[in-house]
Design a protein around this motif. Structure first.
Motif, PDB file in Angstrom:
ATOM      1  N   SER A 183       0.858  -1.191   0.000  1.00 48.98           N
ATOM      2  CA  SER A 183       0.000   0.000   0.000  1.00 48.98           C
ATOM      3  C   SER A 183       0.891   1.238   0.000  1.00 48.98           C
ATOM      4  O   SER A 183       2.068   1.181  -0.335  1.00 48.98           O
ATOM      5  CB  SER A 183      -0.931  -0.022   1.222  1.00 48.98           C
ATOM      6  OG  SER A 183      -0.171  -0.045   2.435  1.00 48.98           O
ATOM      7  N   GLY A 184       0.342   2.376   0.392  1.00 51.74           N
ATOM      8  CA  GLY A 184       1.106   3.610   0.438  1.00 51.74           C
ATOM      9  C   GLY A 184       1.468   4.096  -0.953  1.00 51.74           C
ATOM     10  O   GLY A 184       0.602   4.259  -1.818  1.00 51.74           O
ATOM     11  N   ASP A 185       2.753   4.315  -1.198  1.00 53.91           N
ATOM     12  CA  ASP A 185       3.217   4.815  -2.494  1.00 53.91           C
ATOM     13  C   ASP A 185       3.251   3.735  -3.568  1.00 53.91           C
ATOM     14  O   ASP A 185       3.594   4.026  -4.724  1.00 53.91           O
ATOM     15  CB  ASP A 185       4.631   5.404  -2.360  1.00 53.91           C
ATOM     16  CG  ASP A 185       4.656   6.704  -1.571  1.00 53.91           C
ATOM     17  OD1 ASP A 185       3.584   7.299  -1.384  1.00 53.91           O
ATOM     18  OD2 ASP A 185       5.757   7.112  -1.140  1.00 53.91           O
ATOM     19  N   TRP A 186       2.913   2.524  -3.206  1.00 53.20           N
ATOM     20  CA  TRP A 186       2.984   1.439  -4.187  1.00 53.20           C
ATOM     21  C   TRP A 186       1.926   1.622  -5.271  1.00 53.20           C
ATOM     22  O   TRP A 186       0.752   1.803  -4.988  1.00 53.20           O
ATOM     23  CB  TRP A 186       2.783   0.083  -3.524  1.00 53.20           C
ATOM     24  CG  TRP A 186       3.129  -1.053  -4.453  1.00 53.20           C
ATOM     25  CD1 TRP A 186       2.296  -1.710  -5.307  1.00 53.20           C
ATOM     26  CD2 TRP A 186       4.420  -1.619  -4.632  1.00 53.20           C
ATOM     27  NE1 TRP A 186       2.987  -2.656  -6.025  1.00 53.20           N
ATOM     28  CE2 TRP A 186       4.298  -2.627  -5.624  1.00 53.20           C
ATOM     29  CE3 TRP A 186       5.672  -1.375  -4.058  1.00 53.20           C
ATOM     30  CZ2 TRP A 186       5.387  -3.388  -6.044  1.00 53.20           C
ATOM     31  CZ3 TRP A 186       6.752  -2.141  -4.477  1.00 53.20           C
ATOM     32  CH2 TRP A 186       6.590  -3.142  -5.452  1.00 53.20           C
ATOM     33  N   VAL A 187       2.342   1.584  -6.545  1.00 50.56           N
ATOM     34  CA  VAL A 187       1.435   1.639  -7.691  1.00 50.56           C
ATOM     35  C   VAL A 187       1.671   0.378  -8.500  1.00 50.56           C
ATOM     36  O   VAL A 187       2.781   0.149  -9.004  1.00 50.56           O
ATOM     37  CB  VAL A 187       1.674   2.889  -8.551  1.00 50.56           C
ATOM     38  CG1 VAL A 187       0.757   2.874  -9.771  1.00 50.56           C
ATOM     39  CG2 VAL A 187       1.466   4.152  -7.728  1.00 50.56           C
ATOM     40  N   ALA A 225       5.680  -5.258   8.423  1.00 54.12           N
ATOM     41  CA  ALA A 225       4.502  -5.602   9.217  1.00 54.12           C
ATOM     42  C   ALA A 225       3.208  -5.188   8.531  1.00 54.12           C
ATOM     43  O   ALA A 225       2.199  -5.902   8.597  1.00 54.12           O
ATOM     44  CB  ALA A 225       4.584  -4.952  10.602  1.00 54.12           C
ATOM     45  N   THR A 226       3.213  -4.034   7.856  1.00 58.20           N
ATOM     46  CA  THR A 226       1.977  -3.485   7.293  1.00 58.20           C
ATOM     47  C   THR A 226       1.932  -3.509   5.774  1.00 58.20           C
ATOM     48  O   THR A 226       0.854  -3.406   5.186  1.00 58.20           O
ATOM     49  CB  THR A 226       1.790  -2.037   7.760  1.00 58.20           C
ATOM     50  OG1 THR A 226       2.837  -1.226   7.181  1.00 58.20           O
ATOM     51  CG2 THR A 226       1.856  -1.938   9.280  1.00 58.20           C
ATOM     52  N   GLY A 227       3.078  -3.585   5.114  1.00 57.23           N
ATOM     53  CA  GLY A 227       3.118  -3.494   3.664  1.00 57.23           C
ATOM     54  C   GLY A 227       3.112  -2.075   3.134  1.00 57.23           C
ATOM     55  O   GLY A 227       3.110  -1.873   1.913  1.00 57.23           O
ATOM     56  N   ALA A 228       3.103  -1.083   4.039  1.00 53.92           N
ATOM     57  CA  ALA A 228       3.116   0.314   3.595  1.00 53.92           C
ATOM     58  C   ALA A 228       4.438   0.633   2.910  1.00 53.92           C
ATOM     59  O   ALA A 228       5.517   0.396   3.462  1.00 53.92           O
ATOM     60  CB  ALA A 228       2.903   1.248   4.785  1.00 53.92           C
ATOM     61  N   ALA A 229       4.347   1.177   1.693  1.00 58.79           N
ATOM     62  CA  ALA A 229       5.531   1.449   0.879  1.00 58.79           C
ATOM     63  C   ALA A 229       5.781   2.944   0.798  1.00 58.79           C
ATOM     64  O   ALA A 229       4.851   3.743   0.645  1.00 58.79           O
ATOM     65  CB  ALA A 229       5.360   0.870  -0.514  1.00 58.79           C
TER      66      ALA A 229
END
Length: 334
Positions: A183-187, A225-229
């Motif tokens: 998630s986060g900046d991941w596209v 832990a969260t997958g936040a990128a």
């Protein structure tokens, strides 16, 4: 190199098995040594038709190369250049696209289109465990090992696969393997578009760095832990064909189509600046890199259309100036 490598994987899987040698009885067997590292070969010949993907090296003077034809593992003695297959051909549909060596002498191997990740003992050449990751269409590209888990990238899906490790490195059961959505900046790219390949721990061992192939090529710092990128600023560097990545302290080496890009990171892996680009006439499509001593060992992917008669080799080049080494990861980088 990125899309080329995945196209090559498809060709490899369609071509079937290349070798079926037995596993080595002792992967740590002694071998004659030259007088000093300066005499070590700078070119390592791999078996004909091997079609290398990932490479890993540890504290001992050996490098381990994974084959995209059948998933063989070849152990090369870096002092002599000689080697042998220590894990045999697993048959059509199997690959060793990405590999990482942990501090317990285990190789974690991502199997590309097979959707499998396996763990191999480098002393015996035997598989200790195998895990099926994702569902139909999963292509597991590369693997990195942190202190408490191994993480595997999916070339076509916005997810990491987490293989948890026990307090003493115990391997989990299949039902304990998890998917971590990005998630986060991941596209994510369009269906069928390669988005993620290489993966490495950050210098402090607390997060992951994933090679992201879209928007000119990028590195993403991912919270395991969260997958936040979080997209890592690269100081103007671009990595449009980034593939395998390996860290030596705070220095990152990223294999590209015809070179290896070198960047300097902060300890947390939130910022990077370009240092240099390594080129060599002996490079033939770098796909992955490993560090041992003061050298970088480059796995050369070779021609776009591989055959079982194609010669392959690995190239050793000097490291860029060494920086401090992290003690927070279970993956060996030298």
């Amino acid at each position: 190199m990125s899309r080329r490598r995945l196209l090559g994987l498809g060709a490899a899987l369609g071509a079937g098995a290349a070798f079926a040698g037995p596993a080595a009885a002792n992967a740590w067997a002694a071998a004659p040594r030259p007088r000093g590292p300066g005499a070590w070969p700078v070119r390592i010949e791999l078996p004909t038709g091997f079609h290398p993907g990932g490479v890993a090296a540890g504290r001992l003077p050996y490098a381990y190369y994974g084959s995209l034809f059948g998933g063989e593992i070849y152990r090369a003695d870096l002092a002599t250049g000689r080697g042998e297959v220590i894990s045999p051909d697993l048959g059509e549909g199997n690959s060793a696209a990405g590999i990482a060596l942990d501090c317990r002498g285990r190789l974690f191997i991502s199997g590309a289109y097979s959707g499998l990740a396996r763990v191999m003992d480098v002393t015996t050449g035997r598989d200790l465990a195998s895990y099926r990751l994702g569902g139909e269409g999963t292509v597991v590209a590369d693997v990195a090992v942190l202190a408490d888990a191994a993480y595997v990238t999916d070339a076509f899906r916005p997810v990491l696969y987490r293989i948890p490790l026990g307090p003493r490195g115990e391997l989990p059961s299949a039902r304990q393997v998890e998917s971590v959505p990005l998630s986060g900046d991941w596209v994510q790219g369009a269906p069928g578009e390669v988005t993620a390949l290489g993966i490495s721990p950050t210098p402090d061992g607390r997060a992951l760095i994933v090679v992201h192939l879209l928007a000119g090529g990028a590195l993403m710092r991912v919270d395991p832990a969260t997958g936040a990128a979080l997209r890592i600023p690269l100081g103007g560097a671009v990595l449009p064909s980034g593939n395998g990545i390996r860290l030596d302290g705070t220095t990152a080496y990223v294999a590209q189509r015809d070179a290896v890009d070198v960047l300097r990171l902060d300890a947390a892996g939130t910022r990077a600046v370009p240092v240099t680009r390594i080129t060599d006439p002996d490079f033939d499509g770098p796909s992955a890199v490993a560090v041992h001593g003061d050298r970088l060992y480059v796995s050369n992917f070779g021609p776009t259309t591989p055959t079982h008669q194609t010669p392959y080799h690995s190239t050793a080049v000097p490291l860029v100036r060494r920086t401090h080494r992290s003690a927070h990861t279970q993956e060996e980088t030298a």
